[in-house]
Design an enzyme around this catalytic site. Structure first.
Site, PDB file in Angstrom:
ATOM      1  N   GLU A 392       0.843  -1.201   0.000  1.00 27.15           N
ATOM      2  CA  GLU A 392       0.000   0.000   0.000  1.00 27.15           C
ATOM      3  C   GLU A 392       0.870   1.240   0.000  1.00 27.15           C
ATOM      4  O   GLU A 392       1.878   1.298   0.713  1.00 27.15           O
ATOM      5  CB  GLU A 392      -0.897   0.093   1.255  1.00 27.15           C
ATOM      6  CG  GLU A 392      -2.047  -0.859   1.273  1.00 27.15           C
ATOM      7  CD  GLU A 392      -2.882  -0.728   2.546  1.00 27.15           C
ATOM      8  OE1 GLU A 392      -2.931   0.376   3.132  1.00 27.15           O
ATOM      9  OE2 GLU A 392      -3.460  -1.742   2.946  1.00 27.15           O
TER      10      GLU A 392
HETATM   11  S1  NCW Z   1      -6.000   3.996   8.469  1.00 27.84           S
HETATM   12  C1  NCW Z   1      -4.727   3.238   7.836  1.00 27.84           C
HETATM   13  N1  NCW Z   1      -4.724   2.895   6.517  1.00 27.84           N
HETATM   14  C2  NCW Z   1      -5.601   3.392   5.560  1.00 27.84           C
HETATM   15  C3  NCW Z   1      -6.660   2.339   5.339  1.00 27.84           C
HETATM   16  O1  NCW Z   1      -7.578   2.702   4.377  1.00 27.84           O
HETATM   17  C4  NCW Z   1      -6.090   0.976   4.980  1.00 27.84           C
HETATM   18  O2  NCW Z   1      -7.061  -0.014   5.148  1.00 27.84           O
HETATM   19  C5  NCW Z   1      -4.904   0.681   5.855  1.00 27.84           C
HETATM   20  O3  NCW Z   1      -4.253  -0.492   5.429  1.00 27.84           O
HETATM   21  C6  NCW Z   1      -4.704   3.547   4.417  1.00 27.84           C
HETATM   22  O4  NCW Z   1      -3.746   2.474   4.681  1.00 27.84           O
HETATM   23  C7  NCW Z   1      -3.977   1.884   5.934  1.00 27.84           C
HETATM   24  N2  NCW Z   1      -3.710   3.001   8.589  1.00 27.84           N
HETATM   25  C8  NCW Z   1      -3.669   3.421   9.919  1.00 27.84           C
HETATM   26  C9  NCW Z   1      -2.432   4.170  10.153  1.00 27.84           C
HETATM   27  C10 NCW Z   1      -2.636   4.895  11.414  1.00 27.84           C
HETATM   28  C11 NCW Z   1      -1.416   5.610  11.852  1.00 27.84           C
HETATM   29  C12 NCW Z   1      -1.741   6.281  13.133  1.00 27.84           C
HETATM   30  C13 NCW Z   1      -0.522   6.701  13.853  1.00 27.84           C
HETATM   31  C14 NCW Z   1      -0.878   7.199  15.214  1.00 27.84           C
HETATM   32  C15 NCW Z   1       0.321   7.575  15.997  1.00 27.84           C
END
Ligand code: NCW
Length: 490
Positions: A392
């Site tokens: 990703e």
């Molecule tokens: S929210 C997230 N994502 C997005 C999501 O659409 C996808 O399913 C995930 O695999 C885009 O890529 C991933 N990841 C969460 C990252 C959160 C980072 C928060 C850090 C806090 C300190």
């Protein structure tokens, strides 16, 4: 025009995840997932949920046709466990798996390589009620579920991802409470992280025991890091967070142990993984590739008020996406090089030192690694013993649909710049010796962005949720050119 080429055989794709795109959450016997429950309990922005999302469950033929039109060679989707086992275990639901069966056949008929993620955060609610991932038994339920999926789809799916971003599932879900199941308990999150890793090991074990001929690996979310200042305490904060986020998963997978500093940090907070004999050997079984999701850099400062890591991430100084994530393409190359030097190369050196590898597939990749014809044809980079795949990378921006002489359009120059910048860095990393074998843009289309609902658009394809119409953004057309040239304009 000169082209900055990628290696022959480089796999280009786009990605989605079941709960984010499928909708039809009650169709054909699907069971409830923790995300259905989390949304129903009002934890998602604007009261939204994964219903109807992009209605991909019913519109997949149209979506596959669009992928084909856009020249996308591989599609990474995830399988919803509650469709396959509505109660999490016990009796499988034939209608659930039949959906993925049709999807896989449809993809292959369109000449698109199906790439399946086995867990992208939608645990059956029935298992949550028995303790969820905090219960060790869930890892064995996962093994049963994935074995059933391998049995049914393993003849056609050649690329498998066990767990997507276990850090997010464990810590956002069980310590920060931002994701389902919405708990705020660090000891639970740490237990969960171990069981997620264990479930990966059990999936790899089943895959090998069943003689599957594809490739299997795990996907981690890895950030680049910088300290907020040159002060020793900020440097220490940065190293700590790198250990708690990245090394916490990489060390068990590649070295067979948790990092000592992180164990001590968690122990001081009453948290520890419940490690039983043989767990670490299971977790450290070699995979066939490592998946990396990269989005941003974290600039880290010490923050004694943060109960989980004692650090905080500073707001971005420069350009950021609508997620508030700093745009930092150089970080992708840093992460790829770091993982290669710290984890892949030492493991390969260790394996080269053994007269016989403990893993059946490690010695002769591309032969015993078992690959579909598509992979077999190409010698590089898939013949590296442990390639990396960017599973990703992408960006959310506030896209707007406009109508011009040519019809409906979405002009998204920022997304194109984001993707291009990251691909340039990825290519540079390859030049510098990193065995990068593929790149999946997140996401094929706009979708349900978890706790943020439909308020963030990551897609290459715009989804008009009122009509479910798909409109390829300029970035999709740009990506088609990149794929067709297997490279970027020089
Ligand atoms: S929210 C997230 N994502 C997005 C999501 O659409 C996808 O399913 C995930 O695999 C885009 O890529 C991933 N990841 C969460 C990252 C959160 C980072 C928060 C850090 C806090 C300190």
């Amino acid at each position: 025009m000169s082209v900055q080429s990628f290696p022959e055989g480089f796999l280009w794709g786009t990605a989605t995840a079941s709960y984010q795109v499928e909708g039809s959450t009650r169709a054909d016997g699907r069971g409830e997932s923790i995300w259905d429950r989390f949304a129903a309990d009002g934890h998602v922005w604007n009261g939204e949920s994964g219903e109807p999302a992009c209605d991909h469950y019913r519109r997949w033929p149209e979506d596959v046709a669009l992928m084909r039109e856009l020249g996308i060679p591989a599609y990474r989707f995830s399988i919803a466990w509650p469709r396959v086992f509505p109660a999490g275990s016990g009796r499988p639901n034939p209608a659930g798996l039949a959906f993925y069966d049709r999807l896989v056949d449809g993809l292959l008929a369109a000449g698109i390589e199906p790439t399946a993620t086995l867990y992208h955060w939608d645990l059956p609610q029935a298992l949550q009620e028995k303790g969820g991932w905090a219960d060790r038994a869930t890892a064995w339920r996962f093994q049963e579920y994935v074995s059933h999926v391998f049995e049914r789809l393993g003849d056609r799916v050649k690329l498998w991802i066990t767990q997507n971003e276990p850090w997010v599932a464990a810590f956002l879900g069980h310590a920060r409470g931002e994701h389902a199941p919405g708990l705020h308990d660090l000891p639970t999150a740490v237990r969960v992280s171990h069981h997620l890793l264990l479930s990966h090991g059990l999936a790899v074990q089943a895959f090998r025991q069943m003689g599957m001929t594809g490739r299997i690996g795990i996907t981690l979310n890895l950030h680049a890091y910088a300290p907020a200042s040159g002060a020793a305490e900020d440097l220490e904060a940065m190293e700590r967070v790198r250990t708690l986020d990245g090394r916490w998963f990489l060390d068990p997978l590649f070295r067979g142990s948790y990092p000592a500093g992180a164990l001590a940090w968690y122990r001081d907070r009453g948290a520890q993984p419940a490690v039983e004999p043989d767990d670490m050997d299971l977790i450290a079984q070699p995979g066939d590739f490592l998946g990396i999701n990269y989005y941003t850099r974290h600039v880290v400062a010490l923050d004694p008020n943060d109960p989980l890591t004692g650090t905080r991430v500073l707001p971005p100084q420069g350009p950021a996406t609508e997620m508030g994530w700093e745009v930092h393409p150089q970080g992708l190359r840093q992460v790829l090089r770091w993982v290669h030097a710290e984890y892949l190369q030492p493991r390969q050196a260790a394996q080269a030192g053994l007269s016989r590898s403990p893993s059946a597939h490690a010695g002769e990749p591309g032969v015993s690694g078992g690959a579909s014809d598509r992979f077999e044809k190409h010698r590089s980079p898939w013949n590296n013993p442990l390639p990396l795949i960017i599973t990703e990378n992408g960006a959310a921006y506030p896209d707007r649909l406009v109508e011009d002489a040519e019809g409906l359009r979405v002009h998204d120059p920022e997304r194109i710049a984001y993707l291009e910048g990251h691909l340039r860095e990825a290519r540079q990393a390859i030049e510098e010796g990193v065995p990068l074998a593929g790149y999946f843009a997140w996401s094929f289309m706009d979708n349900f962005e978890w706790a943020l609902g439909y308020s963030r658009r990551f897609g290459l394809v715009y989804v008009d949720y009122a009509t479910q119409r798909r409109i390829p953004k300029k970035s999709a057309l740009w990506y088609r050119e990149v794929i067709a040239r297997n490279g970027l304009p020089g």
